[in-house]
Design a protein around this motif. Sequence first.
Motif, PDB file in Angstrom:
ATOM      1  N   PHE A 101       0.829  -1.206   0.000  1.00  0.00           N
ATOM      2  CA  PHE A 101       0.000   0.000   0.000  1.00  0.00           C
ATOM      3  C   PHE A 101       0.862   1.255   0.000  1.00  0.00           C
ATOM      4  N   TYR A 102       1.848   1.326   0.882  1.00  0.00           N
ATOM      5  CA  TYR A 102       2.693   2.517   0.947  1.00  0.00           C
ATOM      6  C   TYR A 102       3.533   2.682  -0.307  1.00  0.00           C
ATOM      7  N   GLY A 103       3.826   1.606  -0.999  1.00  0.00           N
ATOM      8  CA  GLY A 103       4.567   1.683  -2.252  1.00  0.00           C
ATOM      9  C   GLY A 103       3.748   2.190  -3.424  1.00  0.00           C
ATOM     10  N   MET A 104       2.462   2.430  -3.214  1.00  0.00           N
ATOM     11  CA  MET A 104       1.567   2.879  -4.279  1.00  0.00           C
ATOM     12  C   MET A 104       1.565   4.406  -4.446  1.00  0.00           C
ATOM     13  N   PHE A 105       2.306   5.122  -3.597  1.00  0.00           N
ATOM     14  CA  PHE A 105       2.186   6.575  -3.585  1.00  0.00           C
ATOM     15  C   PHE A 105       3.481   7.271  -3.956  1.00  0.00           C
ATOM     16  N   THR A 106       3.334   8.435  -4.567  1.00  0.00           N
ATOM     17  CA  THR A 106       4.457   9.261  -4.952  1.00  0.00           C
ATOM     18  C   THR A 106       5.084   9.862  -3.702  1.00  0.00           C
ATOM     19  N   LEU A 107       6.404   9.839  -3.671  1.00  0.00           N
ATOM     20  CA  LEU A 107       7.164  10.428  -2.568  1.00  0.00           C
ATOM     21  C   LEU A 107       8.036  11.533  -3.135  1.00  0.00           C
ATOM     22  N   ARG A 108       8.138  12.634  -2.410  1.00  0.00           N
ATOM     23  CA  ARG A 108       8.982  13.752  -2.844  1.00  0.00           C
ATOM     24  C   ARG A 108      10.063  13.996  -1.808  1.00  0.00           C
ATOM     25  N   GLY A 109      11.255  14.379  -2.282  1.00  0.00           N
ATOM     26  CA  GLY A 109      12.365  14.686  -1.403  1.00  0.00           C
ATOM     27  C   GLY A 109      12.825  13.476  -0.617  1.00  0.00           C
ATOM     28  N   VAL A 110      13.169  12.392  -1.306  1.00  0.00           N
ATOM     29  CA  VAL A 110      13.505  11.122  -0.670  1.00  0.00           C
ATOM     30  C   VAL A 110      15.016  10.984  -0.524  1.00  0.00           C
ATOM     31  N   ILE A 111      15.459  10.577   0.664  1.00  0.00           N
ATOM     32  CA  ILE A 111      16.859  10.247   0.901  1.00  0.00           C
ATOM     33  C   ILE A 111      16.927   8.737   1.092  1.00  0.00           C
ATOM     34  N   ALA A 112      17.730   8.094   0.265  1.00  0.00           N
ATOM     35  CA  ALA A 112      17.867   6.637   0.322  1.00  0.00           C
ATOM     36  C   ALA A 112      19.288   6.276   0.742  1.00  0.00           C
ATOM     37  N   GLU A 113      19.418   5.130   1.385  1.00  0.00           N
ATOM     38  CA  GLU A 113      20.736   4.633   1.775  1.00  0.00           C
ATOM     39  C   GLU A 113      21.026   3.343   1.023  1.00  0.00           C
ATOM     40  N   GLN A 114      22.314   3.012   0.950  1.00  0.00           N
ATOM     41  CA  GLN A 114      22.806   1.772   0.335  1.00  0.00           C
ATOM     42  C   GLN A 114      22.347   1.605  -1.105  1.00  0.00           C
ATOM     43  N   PRO A 115      22.860   2.314  -2.044  1.00  0.00           N
ATOM     44  CA  PRO A 115      23.811   3.419  -1.936  1.00  0.00           C
ATOM     45  C   PRO A 115      23.092   4.713  -1.563  1.00  0.00           C
ATOM     46  N   ALA A 116      23.792   5.596  -0.869  1.00  0.00           N
ATOM     47  CA  ALA A 116      23.206   6.859  -0.427  1.00  0.00           C
ATOM     48  C   ALA A 116      22.915   7.740  -1.630  1.00  0.00           C
ATOM     49  N   MET A 117      21.711   8.272  -1.672  1.00  0.00           N
ATOM     50  CA  MET A 117      21.336   9.174  -2.767  1.00  0.00           C
ATOM     51  C   MET A 117      20.140  10.010  -2.346  1.00  0.00           C
ATOM     52  N   TYR A 118      19.989  11.146  -3.007  1.00  0.00           N
ATOM     53  CA  TYR A 118      18.820  11.997  -2.821  1.00  0.00           C
ATOM     54  C   TYR A 118      18.023  11.960  -4.114  1.00  0.00           C
ATOM     55  N   LEU A 119      16.741  11.702  -4.001  1.00  0.00           N
ATOM     56  CA  LEU A 119      15.859  11.660  -5.169  1.00  0.00           C
ATOM     57  C   LEU A 119      14.791  12.734  -5.015  1.00  0.00           C
ATOM     58  N   ASP A 120      14.606  13.535  -6.061  1.00  0.00           N
ATOM     59  CA  ASP A 120      13.564  14.562  -6.008  1.00  0.00           C
ATOM     60  C   ASP A 120      12.185  13.940  -5.852  1.00  0.00           C
ATOM     61  N   GLN A 121      11.976  12.826  -6.557  1.00  0.00           N
ATOM     62  CA  GLN A 121      10.650  12.200  -6.537  1.00  0.00           C
ATOM     63  C   GLN A 121      10.764  10.717  -6.848  1.00  0.00           C
ATOM     64  N   VAL A 122       9.966   9.920  -6.166  1.00  0.00           N
ATOM     65  CA  VAL A 122       9.845   8.495  -6.434  1.00  0.00           C
ATOM     66  C   VAL A 122       8.379   8.241  -6.741  1.00  0.00           C
ATOM     67  N   GLN A 123       8.102   7.620  -7.895  1.00  0.00           N
ATOM     68  CA  GLN A 123       6.735   7.372  -8.322  1.00  0.00           C
ATOM     69  C   GLN A 123       6.506   5.884  -8.559  1.00  0.00           C
ATOM     70  N   PRO A 124       5.268   5.424  -8.339  1.00  0.00           N
ATOM     71  CA  PRO A 124       4.942   4.030  -8.659  1.00  0.00           C
ATOM     72  C   PRO A 124       5.039   3.761 -10.161  1.00  0.00           C
ATOM     73  N   VAL A 125       5.146   2.510 -10.523  1.00  0.00           N
ATOM     74  CA  VAL A 125       5.135   2.018 -11.902  1.00  0.00           C
ATOM     75  C   VAL A 125       6.145   2.771 -12.766  1.00  0.00           C
ATOM     76  N   SER A 126       7.387   2.822 -12.302  1.00  0.00           N
ATOM     77  CA  SER A 126       8.494   3.426 -13.049  1.00  0.00           C
ATOM     78  C   SER A 126       8.245   4.876 -13.441  1.00  0.00           C
ATOM     79  N   GLY A 127       7.512   5.607 -12.640  1.00  0.00           N
ATOM     80  CA  GLY A 127       7.265   7.017 -12.906  1.00  0.00           C
ATOM     81  C   GLY A 127       6.110   7.279 -13.842  1.00  0.00           C
ATOM     82  N   LEU A 128       5.408   6.249 -14.273  1.00  0.00           N
ATOM     83  CA  LEU A 128       4.276   6.443 -15.177  1.00  0.00           C
ATOM     84  C   LEU A 128       3.013   6.875 -14.434  1.00  0.00           C
TER      85      LEU A 128
END
Length: 163
Positions: A101-128
């Motif tokens: 369920f939580y993976g179904m929503f767009t996230l903005r300003g995401v910081i990910a680890e392993q490997p560390a990166m900053y993403l402006d936006q993460v969207q479901p279904v490859s951004g579609l």
Amino acid sequence: MPLPHWTSEHVLPPGRHPADLSDLYERFVWDAPHRNEREILFSALSGYLGVVCRLIPSGRAWLSGSLTVRSAEVPYDVDVVLVPDEWGTLKRLDGPARATFYGMFTLRGVIAEQPAMYLDQVQPVSGLVDGFLCHPGDEDVWEAVWSRGPVPGTVKGFAEVSW
């Protein structure tokens, strides 16, 4: 009930228009340019709604985004706001269902680890798909946002899929 025809501004007439998947396909894929790109977006939307329907027993999905406009430009996404009929069912999701369920929503300003990166936006279904959740009492806010036309100051309609 089929979706209404495009207006002269190449949008749906103002209002919320009930539709099913075949109605969406007819108006947003068959009756618009760039059919191949629209087929890909429609497939992403169809899969997205299929997962949503497994997780949320009943509700509505309001659709917007470039797929829902008849434009000479190539469409790049479909925006979906989910309006659950019963909020309590979401609170009762557990384990894998909650993670899905939580993976179904767009996230903005995401910081990910392993490997560390900053993403402006993460969207479901490859951004579609841009997926959002309407909290109880926020329907008027989302309806106003979804009704904004592609040109500032204009109003457009949007499709509503219920299950």
